[in-house]
Design a protein around this motif. Structure first.
Motif, PDB file in Angstrom:
ATOM      1  N   ILE A 151       5.861   1.843  -8.076  1.00 14.51           N
ATOM      2  CA  ILE A 151       5.296   0.908  -7.099  1.00 14.51           C
ATOM      3  C   ILE A 151       3.807   0.739  -7.419  1.00 14.51           C
ATOM      4  CG2 ILE A 151       4.916   0.408  -4.657  1.00 14.51           C
ATOM      5  CD1 ILE A 151       7.117   2.451  -4.029  1.00 14.51           C
ATOM      6  N   PRO A 152       3.357  -0.456  -7.759  1.00 16.02           N
ATOM      7  CA  PRO A 152       1.951  -0.662  -8.134  1.00 16.02           C
ATOM      8  C   PRO A 152       0.985  -0.149  -7.067  1.00 16.02           C
ATOM      9  CG  PRO A 152       3.234  -2.633  -8.571  1.00 16.02           C
ATOM     10  CD  PRO A 152       4.131  -1.715  -7.805  1.00 16.02           C
ATOM     11  N   GLY A 153      -0.030   0.578  -7.522  1.00 16.46           N
ATOM     12  CA  GLY A 153      -1.028   1.122  -6.611  1.00 16.46           C
ATOM     13  C   GLY A 153      -0.756   2.561  -6.205  1.00 16.46           C
ATOM     14  N   THR A 154       0.433   3.073  -6.546  1.00 15.45           N
ATOM     15  CA  THR A 154       0.779   4.443  -6.158  1.00 15.45           C
ATOM     16  C   THR A 154       0.081   5.463  -7.044  1.00 15.45           C
ATOM     17  OG1 THR A 154       2.934   3.703  -5.376  1.00 15.45           O
ATOM     18  CG2 THR A 154       2.677   6.051  -5.783  1.00 15.45           C
ATOM     19  N   SER A 155       0.055   5.221  -8.345  1.00 13.28           N
ATOM     20  CA  SER A 155      -0.545   6.079  -9.359  1.00 13.28           C
ATOM     21  C   SER A 155       0.466   7.036  -9.970  1.00 13.28           C
ATOM     22  CB  SER A 155      -1.723   6.887  -8.810  1.00 13.28           C
ATOM     23  OG  SER A 155      -2.149   7.876  -9.747  1.00 13.28           O
TER      24      SER A 155
END
Length: 256
Positions: A151-155
């Protein structure tokens, strides 16, 4: 994309790849502010300069990349399998998640998770202080935690570090296992994007920008790894949790 853009993105990638603050999220945000179109070619470019940062791991841990440590790499491969399987099966759905709002939201969620984990984390009770001592079971759980990084932004670093801390690794070992785990993950994603877009990336200005970003990312990442480990000798991940929340709120404000 200009040469200047390539340097900026390379610096951002090098700094953020191994910190639990989402390199992909920062690259998406930076590209938005620089006015870089999020075309398939530019997205592939961002993945490939991430691989440059991963090569910095090899330079920092050359002894780990030998047959002497084959058992460690079996464990790393076990941790790699969950994200590889899910990423392959749901690649189209994952790509559809790339938006500023989702990145911002996951920055905040990830920050809250770090603060909660650090609130109850007692490093004296976490006996795995060496990546060589990680068990196969721990490796699998870390790999399952890393799935959230899709999930983009999770890291990716953040997910794997949290997973490692929750299964008994201390902070330094959690970070180092995350560093090494990045190698097969980025080899796979870079190889896929390079095969898919090589006709566009390896010609003219695109190729020049790729080389500039690649070298910049490698140098900055090499330095960032060393400074990050020094930081963990004296501090916790609380500051990263706070940073994620503040940055996420700022992004939501700017996006609205």
């Amino acid at each position: 994309m200009t040469g200047f853009d390539s340097v900026i993105l390379g610096i951002i990638e090098g700094i953020t790849e191994f910190l639990p603050i989402s390199s992909t999220g920062h690259l998406i945000v930076a590209s938005n502010f620089l006015g870089i179109d999020q075309s398939q070619v530019n997205k592939a470019y961002e993945v490939i300069i991430q691989f440059a940062a991963i090569l910095a791991v090899v330079l920092n841990y050359p002894s780990k990349f030998t047959f002497k440590h084959i058992n460690l790499w079996i464990k790393i491969f076990i941790a790699f399998l969950p994200i590889a399987a899910v990423g392959f099966l749901f690649s189209d759905q994952i790509k559809a998640l790339f938006s500023l709002h989702i990145v911002a939201t996951m920055f905040i969620v990830g920050g809250v998770v770090f603060l909660i984990v650090e609130k109850f984390y007692d490093e004296s009770k976490h006996i795995t202080a060496n990546v060589e001592k990680v068990t196969y079971k721990q490796s699998l759980y870390i790999g399952l935690a890393q799935i959230f990084a899709l999930i983009p932004g999770t890291s990716r670093a953040g997910s794997s570090i949290i997973g490692a801390m929750l299964v008994g690794l201390n902070r330094k070992a959690s970070a180092e296992f995350s560093f090494l785990l990045a190698f097969p993950v980025m080899c796979a994603t870079t190889g896929y994007d390079l095969l898919k877009h090589h006709n566009d990336l390896l010609v003219g200005a695109n190729f020049t920008n790729l080389i500039i970003g690649f070298i910049t990312s490698f140098i900055v990442a090499y330095i960032a790894i060393k400074l990050f480990l020094k930081f963990l000798e004296n501090f916790t991940f609380v500051s990263f949790g706070i940073y994620r929340i503040v940055f996420g709120i700022l992004l939501l404000t700017l996006a609205n």
